[in-house]
Design a protein around this motif. Sequence first.
Motif, short mmCIF file in Angstrom:
data_model
loop_
_atom_site.label_atom_id
_atom_site.label_comp_id
_atom_site.label_asym_id
_atom_site.label_seq_id
_atom_site.Cartn_x
_atom_site.Cartn_y
_atom_site.Cartn_z
N PHE A 122 -3.88 3.10 10.23
CA PHE A 122 -3.80 2.25 9.05
C PHE A 122 -4.31 0.85 9.35
O PHE A 122 -5.12 0.29 8.60
CB PHE A 122 -2.35 2.20 8.55
N MET A 123 -3.87 0.27 10.46
CA MET A 123 -4.27 -1.10 10.80
C MET A 123 -5.75 -1.20 11.15
O MET A 123 -6.39 -2.23 10.89
CB MET A 123 -3.42 -1.62 11.96
N SER A 124 -6.31 -0.14 11.68
CA SER A 124 -7.73 -0.17 12.03
C SER A 124 -8.61 -0.33 10.78
O SER A 124 -9.73 -0.82 10.87
CB SER A 124 -8.13 1.10 12.80
N GLY A 125 -8.08 0.08 9.64
CA GLY A 125 -8.81 -0.06 8.39
C GLY A 125 -8.99 -1.50 7.95
O GLY A 125 -9.77 -1.79 7.04
N PHE A 126 -8.28 -2.42 8.60
CA PHE A 126 -8.40 -3.84 8.29
C PHE A 126 -9.23 -4.57 9.35
O PHE A 126 -9.22 -5.80 9.42
CB PHE A 126 -7.01 -4.47 8.21
N ASN A 127 -9.92 -3.81 10.18
CA ASN A 127 -10.75 -4.37 11.26
C ASN A 127 -9.93 -5.18 12.26
O ASN A 127 -10.39 -6.20 12.79
CB ASN A 127 -11.87 -5.23 10.68
N VAL A 128 -8.72 -4.70 12.52
CA VAL A 128 -7.87 -5.34 13.52
C VAL A 128 -8.48 -5.16 14.90
O VAL A 128 -8.87 -4.05 15.28
CB VAL A 128 -6.44 -4.76 13.48
N VAL B 94 4.63 -4.13 7.88
CA VAL B 94 5.95 -3.49 7.92
C VAL B 94 5.91 -2.28 7.00
O VAL B 94 5.43 -2.37 5.86
CB VAL B 94 7.07 -4.45 7.47
N SER B 95 6.40 -1.15 7.50
CA SER B 95 6.49 0.04 6.65
C SER B 95 7.95 0.41 6.43
O SER B 95 8.80 0.21 7.30
CB SER B 95 5.75 1.22 7.29
N ASP B 96 8.22 0.96 5.26
CA ASP B 96 9.54 1.54 5.00
C ASP B 96 9.60 2.91 5.67
O ASP B 96 8.62 3.40 6.23
CB ASP B 96 9.77 1.67 3.50
N GLY B 97 10.76 3.56 5.57
CA GLY B 97 10.92 4.89 6.13
C GLY B 97 12.35 5.36 6.06
O GLY B 97 13.26 4.61 5.66
N ARG B 98 12.54 6.64 6.39
CA ARG B 98 13.87 7.26 6.44
C ARG B 98 14.55 7.33 5.07
O ARG B 98 15.78 7.38 4.97
CB ARG B 98 14.79 6.51 7.42
N THR B 99 13.76 7.30 4.00
CA THR B 99 14.33 7.43 2.66
C THR B 99 13.54 8.48 1.89
O THR B 99 12.46 8.91 2.31
CB THR B 99 14.26 6.10 1.88
N TYR C 250 0.84 -1.19 0.00
CA TYR C 250 0.00 0.00 0.00
C TYR C 250 0.88 1.24 0.00
O TYR C 250 2.05 1.20 0.37
CB TYR C 250 -0.91 0.03 1.24
N ARG C 251 0.26 2.34 -0.41
CA ARG C 251 0.96 3.63 -0.40
C ARG C 251 0.12 4.61 0.40
O ARG C 251 -0.92 5.10 -0.08
CB ARG C 251 1.16 4.13 -1.83
N GLU C 252 0.52 4.83 1.65
CA GLU C 252 -0.20 5.75 2.54
C GLU C 252 0.83 6.61 3.27
O GLU C 252 1.95 6.17 3.54
CB GLU C 252 -1.02 4.96 3.57
N TYR C 253 0.44 7.83 3.61
CA TYR C 253 1.31 8.74 4.37
C TYR C 253 2.67 8.90 3.69
O TYR C 253 3.70 8.97 4.36
CB TYR C 253 1.49 8.24 5.80
N ASP C 254 2.67 8.93 2.36
CA ASP C 254 3.89 9.07 1.58
C ASP C 254 4.90 7.97 1.94
O ASP C 254 6.11 8.19 1.99
CB ASP C 254 4.53 10.45 1.83
N THR C 255 4.36 6.77 2.17
CA THR C 255 5.18 5.65 2.64
C THR C 255 4.70 4.34 2.03
O THR C 255 3.50 4.12 1.86
CB THR C 255 5.09 5.55 4.19
N SER C 256 5.64 3.46 1.72
CA SER C 256 5.31 2.12 1.27
C SER C 256 5.07 1.23 2.49
O SER C 256 5.93 1.16 3.39
CB SER C 256 6.43 1.53 0.42
N ILE C 257 3.90 0.59 2.52
CA ILE C 257 3.51 -0.26 3.64
C ILE C 257 3.17 -1.64 3.10
O ILE C 257 2.38 -1.78 2.17
CB ILE C 257 2.30 0.32 4.40
N TYR C 258 3.76 -2.67 3.71
CA TYR C 258 3.58 -4.04 3.26
C TYR C 258 2.71 -4.78 4.27
O TYR C 258 3.03 -4.84 5.46
CB TYR C 258 4.94 -4.72 3.11
N VAL C 259 1.61 -5.34 3.77
CA VAL C 259 0.64 -6.00 4.64
C VAL C 259 0.48 -7.45 4.21
O VAL C 259 0.13 -7.73 3.06
CB VAL C 259 -0.72 -5.29 4.59
N ALA C 260 0.72 -8.35 5.15
CA ALA C 260 0.50 -9.78 4.90
C ALA C 260 -0.76 -10.20 5.63
O ALA C 260 -0.83 -10.13 6.86
CB ALA C 260 1.69 -10.59 5.39
N ASP C 261 -1.77 -10.59 4.87
CA ASP C 261 -3.03 -11.10 5.41
C ASP C 261 -2.88 -12.61 5.52
O ASP C 261 -2.67 -13.30 4.52
CB ASP C 261 -4.18 -10.72 4.49
N ILE C 262 -2.98 -13.13 6.75
CA ILE C 262 -2.62 -14.52 7.02
C ILE C 262 -3.78 -15.26 7.67
O ILE C 262 -4.33 -14.82 8.68
CB ILE C 262 -1.40 -14.58 7.97
#
Length: 299
Positions: free
Chosen positions: A249-255, A230-235, A75-87
Motif C-alpha cells: 500500500f505504501m509503495s503506491g505513494f512512491n515511499v 494508520v489502518s484499522d483492524g480486528r473489527t 482509503y479502503r483497501e484489503y477490506d480495511t479502512s486506512i488513514y494516510v496523512a501526506d505531510i
Amino acid sequence: MFIKRHIWTIIFCVLITGFSLYLIMDTFVISRVYTVVDEDNGGENGIEDATADDNAEISGNTYSDENITITLTEYREYDTSIYVADIIVSSAEYLKTAFAEGSYGRNVTAKTSEIAEDVGAVIAINGDYYGAREGGYVLRNGVLYRSVSLFDQEDLVIYSDGSFEIITEEDISAEELLEDGAEQVFSFGPALITDGLISVTEDDEVGKAKASNPRTAIGIIDDLHFLFVVSDGRTSESEGLSLSELAEFMSGFNVVTGYNLDGGGSSTMYFNGEVVNKPTTSGNSIKERSVSDIVYIGY
C-alpha cells in the motif's frame, strides 16, 4: 500438625509466589520514571518563539500554515479502512517525538491523543512503545536515553535534516548514530520499504505478522515530505493489514523508506484535535490503548 510439619515449605512457597508477582508487576504495571523530559525544546531546535499559526487554514481533513501542510485521506483497501496523512514541512524541526507524561521510563503511558494534546501536536501517531521492552535504542529529539542493542533489530533513524535510514543495531552503536546527527531512532520494525523497494514478503513474515491487524507506519517520499499511515483492524468493518499488504500500500505513494511502528491496539492517529481512526485491542470496543510515546508534527 500438617502446618507445623511443613511450615518452612509453606513460607518458601509464599515468598516465591510473592516475588514472582512482584516481578510481573514491576515488568508490566509499576511505573518507573527515569528522566523527566522538557518537551518544549524549541531553544535547541532554533524555533523558540514559534507557535501554531493562528491564521492556519484548517478543515476536517487538511491543515496548512506557512511551515506545515497536511492532507488526510481515508482509503479502503484489503477490506480495511486506512488513514494516510501526506505531510510537507519547511524544516525537519517540525517532525518530533514525545513521551507519555513528559517522562522517559518503564510503564509510563498515556493515550496517543493525550500526549498529542500535551505537546500541541497538529497530527500524531503512536510510536514504537519503547517502554514495553528492556532493549532497543531510544534516541528522541536528539537525546539518547537507551543504548542497549538487540540482535537482528532493524531500526529507523531520522536525521536532523529529515532524511531516513534503516540500520541494524548490531552494526552500529546508538552513540555513533547520535554523533552522525540522528535526531530520532525507533526500535520496532521491520523495515517495510528500503531504497524504494519493498523489503518484506509474506514468506518472511512470522507469527502475528502474517495476520491482519491494525497497523501504524511512517515513510518518506522526498525531502521534508513524509507519510503517516494508520489502518484499522480486528473489527467487522476492517479486517486489518499484514506487513506485506502495508508495504504494498505504501509503495503506491512512491515511499522511499517505510517503517512499521507499534500496531494492534496501539495504532492511533490524532489530527486537528481528534482521533480519526477506530483503535481497538480486541475488537469488542473502540478505545485508545495507552502507549509510551508518539511521533508528531508540531511546534
